[in-house]
Design a protein around this motif. Structure first.
Motif, PDB file in Angstrom:
ATOM      1  N   ALA A 123     -27.762   7.929  32.956  1.00 49.64           N
ATOM      2  CA  ALA A 123     -27.267   8.732  31.831  1.00 49.64           C
ATOM      3  C   ALA A 123     -25.933   8.208  31.327  1.00 49.64           C
ATOM      4  N   ALA A 124     -25.079   7.707  32.232  1.00 52.55           N
ATOM      5  CA  ALA A 124     -23.764   7.197  31.828  1.00 52.55           C
ATOM      6  C   ALA A 124     -23.869   5.928  30.986  1.00 52.55           C
ATOM      7  N   SER A 125     -25.045   5.286  31.008  1.00 52.13           N
ATOM      8  CA  SER A 125     -25.221   4.046  30.239  1.00 52.13           C
ATOM      9  C   SER A 125     -25.302   4.296  28.746  1.00 52.13           C
ATOM     10  N   TRP A 126     -25.618   5.537  28.350  1.00 51.18           N
ATOM     11  CA  TRP A 126     -25.688   5.869  26.915  1.00 51.18           C
ATOM     12  C   TRP A 126     -24.259   5.976  26.383  1.00 51.18           C
ATOM     13  N   ARG A 127     -23.909   5.123  25.419  1.00 49.42           N
ATOM     14  CA  ARG A 127     -22.544   5.158  24.921  1.00 49.42           C
ATOM     15  C   ARG A 127     -22.426   4.397  23.608  1.00 49.42           C
ATOM     16  N   ASP A 128     -21.390   4.713  22.848  1.00 46.36           N
ATOM     17  CA  ASP A 128     -20.968   3.947  21.673  1.00 46.36           C
ATOM     18  C   ASP A 128     -19.573   3.420  21.977  1.00 46.36           C
ATOM     19  N   ILE A 129     -19.375   2.121  21.788  1.00 45.71           N
ATOM     20  CA  ILE A 129     -18.075   1.538  22.096  1.00 45.71           C
ATOM     21  C   ILE A 129     -17.592   0.673  20.931  1.00 45.71           C
ATOM     22  N   PRO A 130     -16.265   0.615  20.696  1.00 47.91           N
ATOM     23  CA  PRO A 130     -15.734  -0.295  19.671  1.00 47.91           C
ATOM     24  C   PRO A 130     -15.856  -1.739  20.165  1.00 47.91           C
ATOM     25  N   LEU A 131     -16.125  -2.653  19.263  1.00 45.99           N
ATOM     26  CA  LEU A 131     -16.248  -4.060  19.642  1.00 45.99           C
ATOM     27  C   LEU A 131     -14.868  -4.707  19.706  1.00 45.99           C
ATOM     28  N   PRO A 132     -14.560  -5.406  20.801  1.00 42.38           N
ATOM     29  CA  PRO A 132     -13.275  -6.107  20.893  1.00 42.38           C
ATOM     30  C   PRO A 132     -13.126  -7.146  19.787  1.00 42.38           C
ATOM     31  N   ALA A 133     -11.900  -7.344  19.338  1.00 44.40           N
ATOM     32  CA  ALA A 133     -11.628  -8.212  18.187  1.00 44.40           C
ATOM     33  C   ALA A 133     -12.032  -9.661  18.443  1.00 44.40           C
ATOM     34  N   GLU A 134     -11.861 -10.149  19.674  1.00 46.25           N
ATOM     35  CA  GLU A 134     -12.158 -11.554  19.951  1.00 46.25           C
ATOM     36  C   GLU A 134     -13.648 -11.865  19.742  1.00 46.25           C
ATOM     37  N   LEU A 135     -14.518 -10.895  20.001  1.00 46.08           N
ATOM     38  CA  LEU A 135     -15.948 -11.109  19.737  1.00 46.08           C
ATOM     39  C   LEU A 135     -16.203 -11.282  18.247  1.00 46.08           C
ATOM     40  N   LEU A 136     -15.526 -10.496  17.450  1.00 45.47           N
ATOM     41  CA  LEU A 136     -15.707 -10.588  15.998  1.00 45.47           C
ATOM     42  C   LEU A 136     -15.188 -11.928  15.479  1.00 45.47           C
ATOM     43  N   GLU A 137     -14.079 -12.385  16.066  1.00 42.11           N
ATOM     44  CA  GLU A 137     -13.515 -13.669  15.648  1.00 42.11           C
ATOM     45  C   GLU A 137     -14.435 -14.835  15.977  1.00 42.11           C
ATOM     46  N   LEU A 138     -15.270 -14.674  16.993  1.00 47.32           N
ATOM     47  CA  LEU A 138     -16.203 -15.740  17.382  1.00 47.32           C
ATOM     48  C   LEU A 138     -17.453 -15.755  16.498  1.00 47.32           C
ATOM     49  N   GLY A 139     -17.594 -14.767  15.600  1.00 45.97           N
ATOM     50  CA  GLY A 139     -18.701 -14.782  14.645  1.00 45.97           C
ATOM     51  C   GLY A 139     -19.881 -13.917  15.011  1.00 45.97           C
ATOM     52  N   LEU A 140     -19.684 -12.904  15.866  1.00 47.32           N
ATOM     53  CA  LEU A 140     -20.798 -12.056  16.284  1.00 47.32           C
ATOM     54  C   LEU A 140     -21.449 -11.345  15.094  1.00 47.32           C
TER      55      LEU A 140
END
Length: 571
Positions: A432-449
């Motif tokens: 049950a704890a696996s269900w979640r919404d999380i903000p994406l870290p900035a470094e992932l976005l910088e890599l082009g995700l």
């Protein structure tokens, strides 16, 4: 001749009326008395006459249960009461999920802000509400489930009656709490509480024993030609099911690969060697548990790896599901989750966190320095680059990442969010704890995700990693996990560091930066220990995790954007 009608009997000492019924000597060992006696709880003759028919119905039910016991029929016990309540809960949960009529299990009222709802447990101090729950919901549910067992409602105040009322009431309150969470979730799915797994009741076991095969049937050797659709379950063995499963093949009648059939054949051989090879009529969940213990107890040259034990149990569970689907003689998913934690336990013993030096060496490989992706099919094409990075930066499990959909990404209030949930039948989450919404870290976005996501979406895909086989035995992450492990060994990394170690590495990094335990656990999808922490943890929202996401950084890796376009193509 005038027949004497049963009437209330008045105790001359107290004036209280009773129902009295003599118990035949043959039933006394099963009822524990020579005279069945129940108080009508009144001294008023008219009121006693009004209550008498209900008391007589209860008495007749008690006598019927005793007669069944005398005839050799099994009686229900406390374990059976738990099982029937769990089955009822599962059925009611399914109906609620399909209908969305959560209010049926809630107390609805009007407040200052509009319609409000309470769970039933909030009103159990009210005697009237508690009695309504018992009469309108609990007792009818008990009666319906008893009918499936061919059983009558036991008399009030008997041990079985009290057990049934207690466990059904507990499940009803749990159902109400779950309904309240769904009602407040405004359309977002909330996982239901864990319930007891399916198990056969004493009555069902007795019915199976009564249907044991004849001498002629026992003379048939397992594996001889038989039609499992028409044959008595007492005459069908697991090897028969294997042959029928192999004959049916995959969806669309495509044959299974020879290698796959041989793996299932090996699983059946282990089953035959370590059990008395019972027919389908005698297989239940305890059979699977005992077989698992026998597999794990093998020593010396016969010892099996945890992965082989798990795969054996999964294979046999597939065969049992095939028999259930084809014939309906077994409950579906009879051995569901029976292989859980076998491999994880082995990993726990040797797992360690990645050091900075090891992470630097890992992410200096051509995969991450030049987007030179491996050609191995199980690597999942672009997943080989993105999944380990996502594992490091989010702490998510490999299966959670490999099963991501395009619509699991969304932008809210200027932040990109990642949803880890089950919105498709090909997805699954561990807890049950696996269900979640999380903000994406900035470094992932910088890599082009996000650019990669947009490119895959433009290609008409719904899944973030379309090359990943989501029907693999170890869920969606099985193939990529296998590729990552082989790559790690080939590059000379310690056996103590595995993909799951990235999760612990992130947790430690966040702890060193002062991120509180409940925030870390909510971000990586782990339930924290401790009452206060758990209470606060359950109230956290995705926006509360923004500071946690902003603290995620691995600057020492010196990663630069090397992604330009997907390697995967639909051709």
């Amino acid at each position: 001749m005038v027949l004497k009608m049963a009437r209330p009997w008045r105790d001359p000492r107290t004036g209280i009326f009773y129902l009295r019924k003599k118990v035949h000597e043959s039933l006394r060992p099963f009822m524990g008395c020579g005279m069945y006696k129940r108080s009508l709880r009144t001294t008023d003759p008219n009121e006693a006459l009004r209550r008498f028919p209900d008391a007589m119905a209860e008495a007749n039910a008690a006598f019927e249960l005793a007669r069944k016991a005398k005839e050799g029929c099994a009686q229900l016990n406390a374990r059976d009461a738990q099982q029937l309540a769990a089955r009822w809960f599962a059925d009611e949960r399914k109906r609620l999920e399909q209908s969305g009529e959560w209010q049926r299990w809630l107390v609805i009222g009007r407040g200052a802000d509009g319609e409000e709802a309470d769970s039933l447990s909030m009103h159990m101090d009210d005697d009237k509400q508690r009695q309504q729950l018992l009469e309108n919901l609990v007792l009818p549910a008990v009666a319906d489930m008893l009918k499936t067992q061919g059983q009558a409602m036991p008399a009030p105040k008997t041990k079985l009656h009290e057990q049934l009322v207690q466990v059904f009431t507990t499940h009803a309150l749990d159902l109400s709490e779950w309904a309240l969470r769904n009602w407040a979730a405004a359309g977002r799915y909330v996982p239901a509480p864990v319930i007891a797994p399916y198990a056969t009741t004493s009555v069902e076991i007795h019915a199976v024993e009564a249907s044991k095969p004849s001498v002629q049937a026992m003379q048939r050797k397992p594996g001889e030609a038989i039609d499992i659709l028409t044959a008595n379950p007492a005459e069908v063995f697991l090897r028969d099911v294997l042959e029928d499963w192999a004959k049916h093949g995959k969806t669309g009648r495509q044959s299974y690969p020879v290698k796959t059939v041989r793996k299932y054949e090996a699983s059946v051989q282990r089953y035959e060697a370590l059990t008395d090879n019972p027919p389908m009529s005698s297989i239940d969940r305890p059979t699977g548990t005992a077989f698992k213990r026998a597999l794990l107890a093998l020593e010396g040259d016969s010892q099996l790896s945890p992965i082989t034990v798990r795969d054996t149990l999964v294979n046999l569970g597939t065969l049992l599901n095939h028999y259930s689907t084809q014939t309906g003689h077994l409950p579906h998913s009879l051995w569901r989750n029976i292989s859980n934690k076998i491999v994880e336990q082995q990993h726990t013993e040797v797992r360690d966190e990645w050091t900075e030096e090891e992470l630097t060496k890992l992410f200096s490989l051509p995969v991450w320095r030049s987007y030179a992706l491996p050609t191995a099919k199980n690597a999942g094409a672009d997943a080989a680059y993105w999944v380990p990075l996502l594992g490091l930066y989010t702490g998510a499990r490999i299966t959670e990442l490999c099963q991501l959909r395009i619509d699991d990404f969304s932008e809210k209030e200027g932040y990109w969010m990642l949803r880890l949930a089950v919105t498709d039948e090909a997805q699954s989450l561990k807890a049950a704890a696996s269900w979640r919404d999380i903000p994406l870290p900035a470094e992932l976005l910088e890599l082009g995700l996000l650019q990669y996501r947009a490119d895959i979406q433009a290609m008409g895909q719904e899944w973030l990693f379309p090359a990943v086989n989501k029907s693999a035995q170890n869920n969606a992450g099985g193939g990529v996990s296998n590729w990552f492990s082989k790559m790690k060994i080939a590059e000379g990394f310690r056996k103590e560091v595995v993909f799951h170690s990235l999760r612990g590495t992130l947790n430690t990094q966040l702890a060193r930066k002062g991120i509180p335990l409940e925030m870390r656990c909510k971000f990586i999808g782990q339930k924290p220990e401790g009452g206060v922490n758990v209470t606060h943890y359950t109230k956290l929202k995705a926006k509360d995790l923004i500071p946690t996401a902003e603290a995620v950084s691995f600057a020492f890796l010196n990663l630069t954007k090397v992604y330009t376009k997907p390697v995967w193509s639909a051709v």
